[in-house]
Design a protein around this motif. Structure first.
Motif, PDB file in Angstrom:
ATOM      1  N   LYS A 147      22.945  -6.537   9.482  1.00 21.94           N
ATOM      2  CA  LYS A 147      22.560  -7.953   9.462  1.00 21.94           C
ATOM      3  C   LYS A 147      23.774  -8.867   9.488  1.00 21.94           C
ATOM      4  CE  LYS A 147      18.218  -7.126   6.980  1.00 21.94           C
ATOM      5  NZ  LYS A 147      17.480  -7.313   5.696  1.00 21.94           N
ATOM      6  N   SER A 148      24.869  -8.422   8.871  1.00 19.90           N
ATOM      7  CA  SER A 148      26.098  -9.217   8.848  1.00 19.90           C
ATOM      8  C   SER A 148      26.938  -9.003  10.100  1.00 19.90           C
ATOM      9  CB  SER A 148      26.919  -8.859   7.600  1.00 19.90           C
ATOM     10  OG  SER A 148      26.194  -9.114   6.410  1.00 19.90           O
ATOM     11  N   LYS A 149      26.437  -8.190  11.022  1.00 20.82           N
ATOM     12  CA  LYS A 149      27.103  -7.897  12.290  1.00 20.82           C
ATOM     13  C   LYS A 149      28.485  -7.267  12.102  1.00 20.82           C
ATOM     14  CE  LYS A 149      24.611 -11.533  14.754  1.00 20.82           C
ATOM     15  NZ  LYS A 149      24.693 -12.749  15.606  1.00 20.82           N
ATOM     16  N   THR A 152      27.339  -2.186  14.730  1.00 18.59           N
ATOM     17  CA  THR A 152      26.284  -2.326  15.745  1.00 18.59           C
ATOM     18  C   THR A 152      25.312  -1.158  15.723  1.00 18.59           C
ATOM     19  OG1 THR A 152      27.734  -1.297  17.385  1.00 18.59           O
ATOM     20  CG2 THR A 152      27.728  -3.709  17.270  1.00 18.59           C
TER      21      THR A 152
END
Length: 362
Positions: A147-149, A152
């Motif tokens: 979610k925080s990237k 991937t």
């Protein structure tokens, strides 16, 4: 252990490689003080922060960021946790004991599926259930990273829960139940008589222990003969929900009504129904009461079962007496599907014995 402080209107969260012991707390306080002072005088560097995290830095003036560490993402996951405090505490313990020693200082993007598979094998979890529970916060950390990237691909993909053998309820028989209640009645004196009525209610209302110790007198509707079950109490923490997050009305019968009236006569509290005789306070957990039933089982020579099985006893008595399964499910706070899955063995009353008897007639 995490420390945090503000510098230039930015909040820094730093996870230290120190255990939550007295020595660890003292060391963390000292490190935090030093970092705050350096920040105050404008000399705080990335190298200082890296050193606090336990990362070796060859050049104290310059640090090449290697990526966000697993321990930092774990702290973010825990800060964002919106569930109950009890579960969060369990997840903190799991992360600290099982995963942090191996993953804490690894950049989150470098951790692979094979790394985790290796750790799972190396940990040698005693049971499938333990492993499954330990995977919950680990998945949460990597989902936070997604979610925080920060990553991937999720290295937890393909790591499934182990199958857990589901047991069937193990209730007390009516004869066993009455023997236990008789022993408690005869052998407990003074304020301890409370425990006799505690288990009289437990056997005849089917509530979970966590629901019983959260019960208040304001939840009792004497006129309509019901109890409103809407709360639970776990490890001394009041939770405004039940295990299934469903409020229900439990109907009182003659024996559960009598148990409540006898507890009321003890005048232990005008608030909570269940007050610990030893502390004169609401119960922290159900261990104290459970120990009294263990004493009764040992004295009566009855095979040991968890005190929780008083709930199973209530359910199976109703079903064996032919009570509508929909009503039984409502009383227990189960769906009808769950009731049928767990208590199918008892839903036909004595018909099972009749069917088995046919085998002996040929």
């Amino acid at each position: 252990m995490e420390i945090n402080f503000t510098h230039n209107k930015e909040r820094f969260y730093i996870t230290l490689p120190h255990p939550p012991t007295a020595e660890g707390i003292s060391a963390a306080a000292k490190i935090r003080g030093e970092l705050k002072n350096k920040a105050k005088w404008g000399i705080l560097t990335d190298a200082d922060i890296a050193s606090a995290k336990g990362i070796e830095v060859e050049d104290s003036a310059v640090i090449v960021r290697a990526g966000t560490l697993f321990q930092e993402v774990a702290q973010t996951y825990l800060r964002r946790w919106k569930g109950d405090k009890n579960s969060k505490g369990n997840y903190v313990n799991i992360l600290n004991y099982h995963w942090m020693p191996h993953l804490a200082l690894m950049p989150i993007h470098t951790i692979t599926h094979d790394d985790i598979q290796y750790l799972i094998v190396a940990r040698e979890f005693n049971t499938a259930k333990t492993l499954n529970n330990c995977l919950i916060p680990l998945r949460g950390v990597f989902e936070t990273a997604i979610k925080s990237k920060l990553i991937t691909e999720n290295p937890m993909a393909g790591i499934e829960n182990e199958k857990v053998q589901i047991g069937i309820p193990d209730p007390f028989s009516r004869v066993e139940m009455n023997a236990l209640l008789d022993w408690l009645d005869i052998n407990l004196e003074g304020k301890d008589q409370f425990y006799h009525w505690y288990f009289e209610l437990a056997f005849w209302c089917g509530c979970r222990p966590s629901e019983m110790i959260a019960l208040r007198w304001s939840d009792i509707d004497w006129f309509n003969g019901t109890m409103r079950i809407s709360k639970s109490r776990v490890r001394g923490v009041e939770k405004g929900v039940t295990k299934t997050h469903t409020v229900r009305e439990v109907y009182l019968n003659d024996r559960s009504t009598r148990a409540l009236k006898e507890i009321q006569k003890l005048k232990m509290s005008n608030d909570y129904v269940m007050i610990c005789p030893e502390t004169n306070e609401p119960f922290y957990g159900e261990e104290t009461a459970r120990n009294r039933l263990v004493d009764a089982m040992q004295a009566c020579g009855i095979r040991h079962r968890p005190a929780y099985n008083a709930r199973h006893t209530y359910a199976t008595m109703l079903l064996m007496d032919g009570v509508n399964p929909v009503f039984v499910a409502d009383q227990l706070g189960h769906s009808l599907q769950m009731l049928m899955k767990r208590y199918a063995k008892w839903m036909h009353g004595d018909k099972n014995k009749i069917e088995m008897a046919k085998l002996n007639t040929n």
